[in-house]
Design an enzyme around this catalytic site. Structure first.
Site, PDB file in Angstrom:
ATOM      1  N   GLN A  94       0.779  -1.085   0.051  1.00 23.36           N
ATOM      2  CA  GLN A  94       0.144   0.092   0.019  1.00 23.36           C
ATOM      3  C   GLN A  94       1.109   1.301   0.072  1.00 23.36           C
ATOM      4  O   GLN A  94       1.916   1.365   0.831  1.00 23.36           O
ATOM      5  CB  GLN A  94      -1.004   0.091   1.196  1.00 23.36           C
ATOM      6  CG  GLN A  94      -2.006   1.086   1.077  1.00 23.36           C
ATOM      7  CD  GLN A  94      -2.657   1.406   2.255  1.00 23.36           C
ATOM      8  OE1 GLN A  94      -2.348   2.009   3.317  1.00 23.36           O
ATOM      9  NE2 GLN A  94      -3.932   1.445   2.258  1.00 23.36           N
ATOM     10  N   CYS A 144      -6.775   7.219   4.888  1.00 20.59           N
ATOM     11  CA  CYS A 144      -5.696   7.238   6.327  1.00 20.59           C
ATOM     12  C   CYS A 144      -6.338   8.770   6.625  1.00 20.59           C
ATOM     13  O   CYS A 144      -6.249   9.938   5.827  1.00 20.59           O
ATOM     14  CB  CYS A 144      -4.326   7.424   5.991  1.00 20.59           C
ATOM     15  SG  CYS A 144      -3.796   7.781   7.624  1.00 20.59           S
ATOM     16  N   GLY A 190     -14.470  -2.959   8.398  1.00 15.88           N
ATOM     17  CA  GLY A 190     -15.133  -2.460   9.606  1.00 15.88           C
ATOM     18  C   GLY A 190     -15.703  -3.084  10.473  1.00 15.88           C
ATOM     19  O   GLY A 190     -16.504  -3.636  10.314  1.00 15.88           O
ATOM     20  N   ASP A 191     -15.157  -3.182  12.008  1.00 15.64           N
ATOM     21  CA  ASP A 191     -15.581  -3.927  12.979  1.00 15.64           C
ATOM     22  C   ASP A 191     -15.986  -5.231  12.976  1.00 15.64           C
ATOM     23  O   ASP A 191     -16.754  -5.987  13.670  1.00 15.64           O
ATOM     24  CB  ASP A 191     -16.962  -2.997  13.188  1.00 15.64           C
ATOM     25  CG  ASP A 191     -16.835  -1.595  13.319  1.00 15.64           C
ATOM     26  OD1 ASP A 191     -15.689  -1.287  13.556  1.00 15.64           O
ATOM     27  OD2 ASP A 191     -17.965  -0.878  13.265  1.00 15.64           O
TER      28      ASP A 191
HETATM   29  C1  LIG Z   1      -3.231   1.319  14.215  1.00 15.87           C
HETATM   30  C2  LIG Z   1      -3.860   1.534  12.810  1.00 15.87           C
HETATM   31  C3  LIG Z   1      -3.258   1.679  11.760  1.00 15.87           C
HETATM   32  C4  LIG Z   1      -3.675   1.829  10.269  1.00 15.87           C
HETATM   33  N1  LIG Z   1      -2.898   1.935   9.479  1.00 15.87           N
HETATM   34  C5  LIG Z   1      -3.616   1.729   8.227  1.00 15.87           C
HETATM   35  C6  LIG Z   1      -2.787   1.755   7.085  1.00 15.87           C
HETATM   36  O1  LIG Z   1      -1.502   2.266   7.024  1.00 15.87           O
HETATM   37  N2  LIG Z   1      -3.288   2.019   5.753  1.00 15.87           N
HETATM   38  C7  LIG Z   1      -4.900   2.108   5.711  1.00 15.87           C
HETATM   39  O2  LIG Z   1      -5.332   2.115   4.443  1.00 15.87           O
HETATM   40  N3  LIG Z   1      -5.717   1.721   6.790  1.00 15.87           N
HETATM   41  C8  LIG Z   1      -4.982   1.992   7.914  1.00 15.87           C
HETATM   42  N4  LIG Z   1      -5.844   1.862   9.050  1.00 15.87           N
HETATM   43  C9  LIG Z   1      -7.087   1.523   8.968  1.00 15.87           C
HETATM   44  C10 LIG Z   1      -7.624  -0.211   8.879  1.00 15.87           C
HETATM   45  O3  LIG Z   1      -6.911  -0.697   7.779  1.00 15.87           O
HETATM   46  C11 LIG Z   1      -9.024  -0.254   8.638  1.00 15.87           C
HETATM   47  O4  LIG Z   1      -9.457   0.163   7.630  1.00 15.87           O
HETATM   48  C12 LIG Z   1      -9.668   0.034  10.170  1.00 15.87           C
HETATM   49  O5  LIG Z   1      -8.940  -0.299  10.909  1.00 15.87           O
HETATM   50  C13 LIG Z   1     -11.087  -0.629  10.029  1.00 15.87           C
HETATM   51  O6  LIG Z   1     -11.185  -1.953  10.004  1.00 15.87           O
HETATM   52  P1  LIG Z   1     -11.143  -2.592  11.270  1.00 15.87           P
HETATM   53  O7  LIG Z   1     -12.388  -2.520  12.103  1.00 15.87           O
HETATM   54  O8  LIG Z   1     -11.042  -4.322  10.946  1.00 15.87           O
HETATM   55  O9  LIG Z   1     -10.012  -2.672  12.078  1.00 15.87           O
HETATM   56  C14 LIG Z   1      -5.121   1.688  10.193  1.00 15.87           C
HETATM   57  C15 LIG Z   1      -6.105   1.349  11.368  1.00 15.87           C
HETATM   58  C16 LIG Z   1      -5.318   1.233  12.811  1.00 15.87           C
HETATM   59  C17 LIG Z   1      -6.110   1.120  13.882  1.00 15.87           C
END
Ligand SMILES: Cc1cc2nc3c(=O)[nH]c(=O)nc-3n(C[C@H](O)[C@H](O)[C@H](O)COP(=O)(O)O)c2cc1C
Length: 341
Positions: free
Chosen positions: A67, A97, A198-199
């Site tokens: 990415q 982001c 998400g979630d």
């Molecule tokens: C600590 C952290 C770092 C993240 N870094 C990135 C990243 O480098 N690139 C990106 O597209 N999303 C990043 N995200 C977003 C996640 O990829 C994801 O979209 C978000 O956490 C929601 O999904 P989840 O509920 O499964 O965690 C980050 C999220 C967290 C919490």
């Protein structure tokens, strides 16, 4: 699921997580059934300035999607070429982001405010690489500007092979609930595969997202922290209830295996420091974890960290009656017949 020419073995993928989805973490997820892992976001400018050594793809680590974040079409295109030459199986462009230091210079979620810029970037990157290309987006900038479907359509028209969507706005950050309905709307707006995100904290929720939204794949981020088993667990028959948790022995084995990968990758000097957060996640919700967690940041040497892990697990094992409920943070589950408890 297929992303362009890349045929995946399943439909659960590991989200890019900055500071977390390094090679050891991606490897652990892969071993547990994750079919595509994303690197943490990599600065396109940084990659061009520092060269190929800035991006490390492990041996045998495939498929992996690199990415990139940035705002300049030519720089992103050149960085994508470099990532491809280092061994990326796919390229992903970060348009989600929300961090100030990323959106400030016009990258990440800020791009969603400028569809013309999105078009320029994706055309340039598409021309530059043959690899499958995906884009990761949010719902939009804020409640008044939800344009995920529009950005997805533009992406498809520019030759992008898949969209992943985390349906929260930039303004929402990580608060509130992800709006899964929007994943369905994006899916209906385009023909290329859509990966919902998400979630997701259990296989049951992954299945529900697939069914409710019609998306082609599910991306798991925070739900995989200290929990790589999420990629391999079968949701059949678990209904609303949570699946069975790994035993304490399984957790301990996983900690040692993960630590060995971290040590091999970063070297003995940095291994314990790098690994503290994973120990926190692997033990989150276990009996008496708060006092153990409070000591973690002080354990900077391998020997002291491993010793503390051993004595903490001895303590939990002594205190956890067989088949008792073991709370694991957001999951409350039954231990699978812990031995000798
Ligand atoms: C600590 C952290 C770092 C993240 N870094 C990135 C990243 O480098 N690139 C990106 O597209 N999303 C990043 N995200 C977003 C996640 O990829 C994801 O979209 C978000 O956490 C929601 O999904 P989840 O509920 O499964 O965690 C980050 C999220 C967290 C919490």
């Amino acid at each position: 699921m297929k992303i362009g020419s890349l045929q995946l073995s399943g439909n659960l993928v590991l989200a890019p997580l900055s500071g977390i989805t390094d090679y050891p973490f991606r490897q652990i997820a892969r071993e547990h059934g994750c079919s595509l892992a994303f690197t943490e976001m990599v600065s396109a400018d940084g990659l061009l300035q520092k060269g190929k050594s800035f991006l490390r793809i492990g041996e045998g680590e495939h498929p992996v999607s690199v990415q990139l974040f940035g705002s300049n079409p030519e720089i992103l295109a050149e960085a994508a070429q470099m990532a491809e030459s280092v061994g990326a199986d796919a390229i992903d462009i970060n348009m989600g982001c929300p961090a100030k230091q990323i959106v400030g210079p016009g990258a990440g979620a800020d791009l969603m405010r400028f569809p013309g810029k999105v078009k320029e970037i994706l055309r340039a990157v598409r021309r530059a690489v043959r690899s499958p290309l995906s884009v990761k987006i949010r719902s939009g900038w804020d409640e008044e500007h939800i344009n995920a479907a529009e950005i997805s359509k533009i992406s498809e028209d520019c030759g992008v092979d898949a969209i992943s969507i985390h349906p929260r706005t930039r303004v929402q950050g990580y608060g509130g609930r992800a709006d899964w309905d929007l994943i369905g709307k994006v899916k209906r707006a385009i023909r290329i595969p859509v990966v919902g995100n998400g979630d997701i904290t259990t296989p049951f929720l992954a299945r529900r997202m697939l069914e409710e939204t019609g998306c082609d794949g599910v991306m798991i981020g925070r739900g995989a922290l200290g929990n790589p088993w999420i990629f391999g667990l079968d949701d059949s028959g678990c209904g609303e209830a949570e699946p069975t948790a790994p035993t304490l022995d399984e957790r301990k084995r996983m900690i040692h295996h993960h630590f060995a990968l971290v040590k091999a990758y970063y070297g003995k000097r940095w291994a314990a420091k790098k690994f503290q957060k994973h120990v926190y996640w692997y033990t989150k919700g276990l009996r008496g974890c708060a006092s153990f967690h409070s000591k973690l940041s002080g354990l900077k040497e391998e020997e002291e960290l491993l010793e503390a892990i051993q004595s903490y697990f001895d303590f939990v094992q002594r205190r956890t009656p067989c088949q008792s409920f073991v709370s694991t943070g957001n999951r409350s589950v039954i231990g699978r017949g812990e031995k000798g408890l």
